[in-house]
Design an enzyme around this catalytic site. Sequence first.
Site, PDB file in Angstrom:
ATOM      1  N   LYS A  85       0.033   4.317  -0.293  1.00 21.61           N
ATOM      2  CA  LYS A  85      -0.578   5.533   0.275  1.00 21.61           C
ATOM      3  C   LYS A  85      -0.357   6.708  -0.694  1.00 21.61           C
ATOM      4  O   LYS A  85      -0.420   6.503  -1.905  1.00 21.61           O
ATOM      5  CB  LYS A  85      -0.023   5.791   1.680  1.00 21.61           C
TER       6      LYS A  85
ATOM      7  N   GLY B 239       2.518   2.555  10.671  1.00 23.49           N
ATOM      8  CA  GLY B 239       3.457   3.651  10.468  1.00 23.49           C
ATOM      9  C   GLY B 239       4.182   4.083  11.725  1.00 23.49           C
ATOM     10  O   GLY B 239       4.846   5.116  11.749  1.00 23.49           O
TER      11      GLY B 239
ATOM     12  N   HIS C 196      -9.412   1.385   4.864  1.00 20.18           N
ATOM     13  CA  HIS C 196      -8.127   1.573   5.552  1.00 20.18           C
ATOM     14  C   HIS C 196      -8.322   2.522   6.738  1.00 20.18           C
ATOM     15  O   HIS C 196      -9.107   3.470   6.658  1.00 20.18           O
ATOM     16  CB  HIS C 196      -7.100   2.135   4.568  1.00 20.18           C
TER      17      HIS C 196
ATOM     18  N   ASN D  15       0.860  -1.185   0.000  1.00 23.10           N
ATOM     19  CA  ASN D  15       0.000   0.000   0.000  1.00 23.10           C
ATOM     20  C   ASN D  15       0.894   1.231   0.000  1.00 23.10           C
ATOM     21  O   ASN D  15       1.502   1.556   1.014  1.00 23.10           O
ATOM     22  CB  ASN D  15      -0.893  -0.035   1.253  1.00 23.10           C
TER      23      ASN D  15
ATOM     24  N   SER E  17       3.504  -1.884  10.287  1.00 24.95           N
ATOM     25  CA  SER E  17       4.962  -1.918  10.463  1.00 24.95           C
ATOM     26  C   SER E  17       5.587  -3.266  10.096  1.00 24.95           C
ATOM     27  O   SER E  17       6.562  -3.689  10.715  1.00 24.95           O
ATOM     28  CB  SER E  17       5.338  -1.501  11.892  1.00 24.95           C
TER      29      SER E  17
ATOM     30  N   GLU F 206      -6.668   4.920   7.799  1.00 26.40           N
ATOM     31  CA  GLU F 206      -6.453   6.338   7.515  1.00 26.40           C
ATOM     32  C   GLU F 206      -7.708   6.942   6.881  1.00 26.40           C
ATOM     33  O   GLU F 206      -8.026   8.116   7.103  1.00 26.40           O
ATOM     34  CB  GLU F 206      -5.216   6.523   6.624  1.00 26.40           C
TER      35      GLU F 206
ATOM     36  N   GLU G  38      -5.296  -4.628  10.716  1.00 29.87           N
ATOM     37  CA  GLU G  38      -4.275  -3.612  10.919  1.00 29.87           C
ATOM     38  C   GLU G  38      -4.567  -2.867  12.217  1.00 29.87           C
ATOM     39  O   GLU G  38      -5.372  -1.918  12.218  1.00 29.87           O
ATOM     40  CB  GLU G  38      -4.271  -2.626   9.751  1.00 29.87           C
TER      41      GLU G  38
HETATM   42  P1  PGA Z   1       2.907   0.485   7.610  1.00 26.72           P
HETATM   43  O1  PGA Z   1       1.439   0.686   6.959  1.00 26.72           O
HETATM   44  O2  PGA Z   1       3.427  -0.833   7.061  1.00 26.72           O
HETATM   45  O3  PGA Z   1       3.690   1.672   7.120  1.00 26.72           O
HETATM   46  O4  PGA Z   1       2.732   0.445   9.070  1.00 26.72           O
HETATM   47  C1  PGA Z   1       0.549  -0.389   6.817  1.00 26.72           C
HETATM   48  C2  PGA Z   1      -0.746   0.109   6.244  1.00 26.72           C
HETATM   49  O5  PGA Z   1      -1.206   1.186   6.655  1.00 26.72           O
HETATM   50  O6  PGA Z   1      -1.353  -0.542   5.367  1.00 26.72           O
END
Ligand code: PGA
Length: 230
Positions: free
Chosen positions: A11, A159, A87, A9, A189, A89, A153
């Site tokens: 983003k 992140g 997601h 992903n 992560s 976010e 997640e």
């Molecule tokens: P990250 O993001 O691996 O940077 O923690 C995962 C995600 O939000 O899909």
Amino acid sequence: MSAKLIAGNWKMFKGPSETLAFFDRFEAPDGVDVVLCPPYVSLEAAVGEEWPIYAQNVHWAAEGAFTGEVSAAMLVELGVQGTLVGHSERRQFFGETDETVKQRAEAALDAGLAVIACVGETEAERESGETDAVLRRQVATLPRHDELVIAYEPVWAIGTGRTATPKLAQEAHALIKSCHPTRVLYGGSVKPENAEELLSQPDIDGALVGGASLDPYSFSTICRTAASLS
Ligand code: PGA
């Protein structure tokens, strides 16, 4: 054992030229299913490549006055094979609810797109003992469909560099599968250093990778690890 699914992903990173530069360096072996989710503007550059390309979101309507949104039919026309929905976010910053996530997932599936639907508890929800209830509620609204995969997640692990322990992730995956039998990916992560211990858990069927999918070498390493465990 079936192949693990590793989804990257991106983003809001990588325009079309950086997208092409990534694919010049990225390699994945046989024995792992790989998906990349670039931003909308880079989808067209990415669909010519070897791997299935998914969008990061999709609207529920076929068309209409929805400024800034993209429909499933538009993605299909471009050669996109699937999409993320829900997601964290999107839920945190853009007002997505269980209901809008469900509508987006249904529209995508109806149009023939595969779906990775994201669920996960916040830190406050985990600390107050609500993790199970939150996951059950989020999962219950998702449509049952062969082409729907769930990504667990935990919001506090995205992140942040804080990964769920393999045991904690395994427990959440087992709960999700007891509510909705499908492949369940872990996200939060994931990086080359922790991919093996996470992907070795019996109910972790793959990973949704954010930061570490931006670098073609890191992402290739995670894909190799996944292939070695299939
Ligand atoms: P990250 O993001 O691996 O940077 O923690 C995962 C995600 O939000 O899909």
